[in-house]
Motif scaffolding. Structure first.
Motif, PDB file in Angstrom:
ATOM      1  N   ALA A  63       1.006  -1.153   0.279  1.00 19.45           N
ATOM      2  CA  ALA A  63       0.177   0.069  -0.142  1.00 19.45           C
ATOM      3  C   ALA A  63       0.638   1.277   0.101  1.00 19.45           C
ATOM      4  N   GLY A  64       0.504   2.359  -0.529  1.00 22.63           N
ATOM      5  CA  GLY A  64       1.059   3.484  -0.524  1.00 22.63           C
ATOM      6  C   GLY A  64       0.846   4.384  -1.711  1.00 22.63           C
ATOM      7  N   GLU A  65       1.417   5.699  -1.801  1.00 25.22           N
ATOM      8  CA  GLU A  65       1.416   6.542  -3.002  1.00 25.22           C
ATOM      9  C   GLU A  65       2.919   6.844  -3.163  1.00 25.22           C
ATOM     10  N   PRO A  66       3.098   7.171  -4.525  1.00 30.30           N
ATOM     11  CA  PRO A  66       4.552   7.820  -4.865  1.00 30.30           C
ATOM     12  C   PRO A  66       4.668   9.212  -4.257  1.00 30.30           C
ATOM     13  N   ALA A  67       5.965   9.188  -3.781  1.00 27.21           N
ATOM     14  CA  ALA A  67       6.553  10.530  -3.140  1.00 27.21           C
ATOM     15  C   ALA A  67       5.889  11.673  -3.950  1.00 27.21           C
TER      16      ALA A  67
ATOM     17  N   ASN B 192       9.461   5.092  -7.251  1.00 18.22           N
ATOM     18  CA  ASN B 192       9.848   3.834  -6.674  1.00 18.22           C
ATOM     19  C   ASN B 192       9.902   3.893  -5.120  1.00 18.22           C
ATOM     20  N   PHE B 193       9.171   4.711  -4.723  1.00 19.12           N
ATOM     21  CA  PHE B 193       9.065   4.892  -3.049  1.00 19.12           C
ATOM     22  C   PHE B 193       7.678   4.907  -2.733  1.00 19.12           C
TER      23      PHE B 193
ATOM     24  N   LEU C 170      10.374   0.625  -0.646  1.00 21.42           N
ATOM     25  CA  LEU C 170      11.028   0.883  -2.038  1.00 21.42           C
ATOM     26  C   LEU C 170      10.916  -0.158  -2.950  1.00 21.42           C
ATOM     27  N   ILE C 171      10.359   0.111  -4.068  1.00 22.59           N
ATOM     28  CA  ILE C 171      10.017  -0.901  -4.809  1.00 22.59           C
ATOM     29  C   ILE C 171      11.068  -0.507  -6.345  1.00 22.59           C
TER      30      ILE C 171
END
Length: 238
Positions: free
Chosen positions: A45-49, A129-130, A139-140
């Motif tokens: 889960a999460g959104e790009p910085a 990529n974060f 980090l992906i």
């Protein structure tokens, strides 16, 4: 795919700031993507910085990555001599394309460089990529992972912020503020903060990498002008 598999396998073993890897292999020959390489990882889960706190989170995640042991990871390793030789060749290539000595305006190699640590490096630590999840973030996209002298991720993420580079739909704004936020996060977390001399040199390394990569691919669809990267680098160092 193989560098990413090795990176995720190693990071999963060492509880790194990445998705957990559950399996790796090839798809069944009966399906639409017959024989394609496949990695099975956690859905993160999460959104790009985008916000300044997100960029601070990116800095903290990369600093934590530098503390993960790399010996035994089987990742591609660039030692100090090989890394510096590659950088100097890129500077020469760009100088020929520019018709002037680019290296004359770049910071010198820090005296402490030969003794700096080798660390596991993401290689492409941009905002896309974060994934920020309100906690530590993840980090992906580890296909560019390698072992290199510490500072490469630091320089690249700082330069990416100044360049305004990001994934599709990314809004490039607040370049200097984002770079500063990233540095705050990184320096607050890392052991042994680099001084301004080291920061400037690693920024120059990253700028040269970006410009050189664009020069190599000039004319291909979607490739941005390499001179733009040179201009941003020289402006940042001025």
């Amino acid at each position: 795919m193989e560098p990413e598999r090795r990176a995720l396998e190693w990071l999963t073993r060492h509880d790194g700031p990445s998705p957990r890897l559950h399996a790796a292999g090839t798809l069944s020959p009966a399906g639409e993507y017959s024989g394609a390489a496949c990695l099975v990882i956690d859905r993160v889960a999460g959104e790009p910085a985008s916000s300044l706190p997100d960029w601070e989170g990116l800095g903290r995640a990369l600093a934590r990555l530098s503390r993960i042991p790399w010996q035994g990871s089987e990742l591609t390793t660039l030692d100090h001599d090989d890394f510096l030789a590659l950088h100097e060749r890129r500077v020469e290539d760009l100088g020929r394309a520019l018709g002037r000595d680019l290296g004359a305006g770049l910071p010198p190699v820090p005296p402490s460089y030969p003794a700096s640590s080798l660390v596991m490096t993401h290689g492409d630590p941009g905002p896309g990529n974060f994934l920020d999840d309100g906690a530590d973030g993840t980090l992906i996209d580890w296909e560019d992972a390698l072992v290199a002298p510490r500072g490469l991720d630091l320089g690249r993420a700082t330069f990416i912020a100044l360049l305004g580079s990001g994934p599709e739909g990314f809004v490039a704004r607040d370049h200097a503020a984002r770079a500063d936020a990233f540095l705050r996060g990184y320096l607050a977390e890392v052991d042994g903060s680099p001084d301004q001399t080291k920061l400037d040199w690693w920024l120059s390394v990253a700028g040269v990498q970006f410009a050189h990569r664009r020069l190599e691919r000039a004319g291909q669809p979607g490739v941005l002008p390499w001179l733009e990267a040179v201009k941003v680098l020289e402006s940042a160092l001025a």
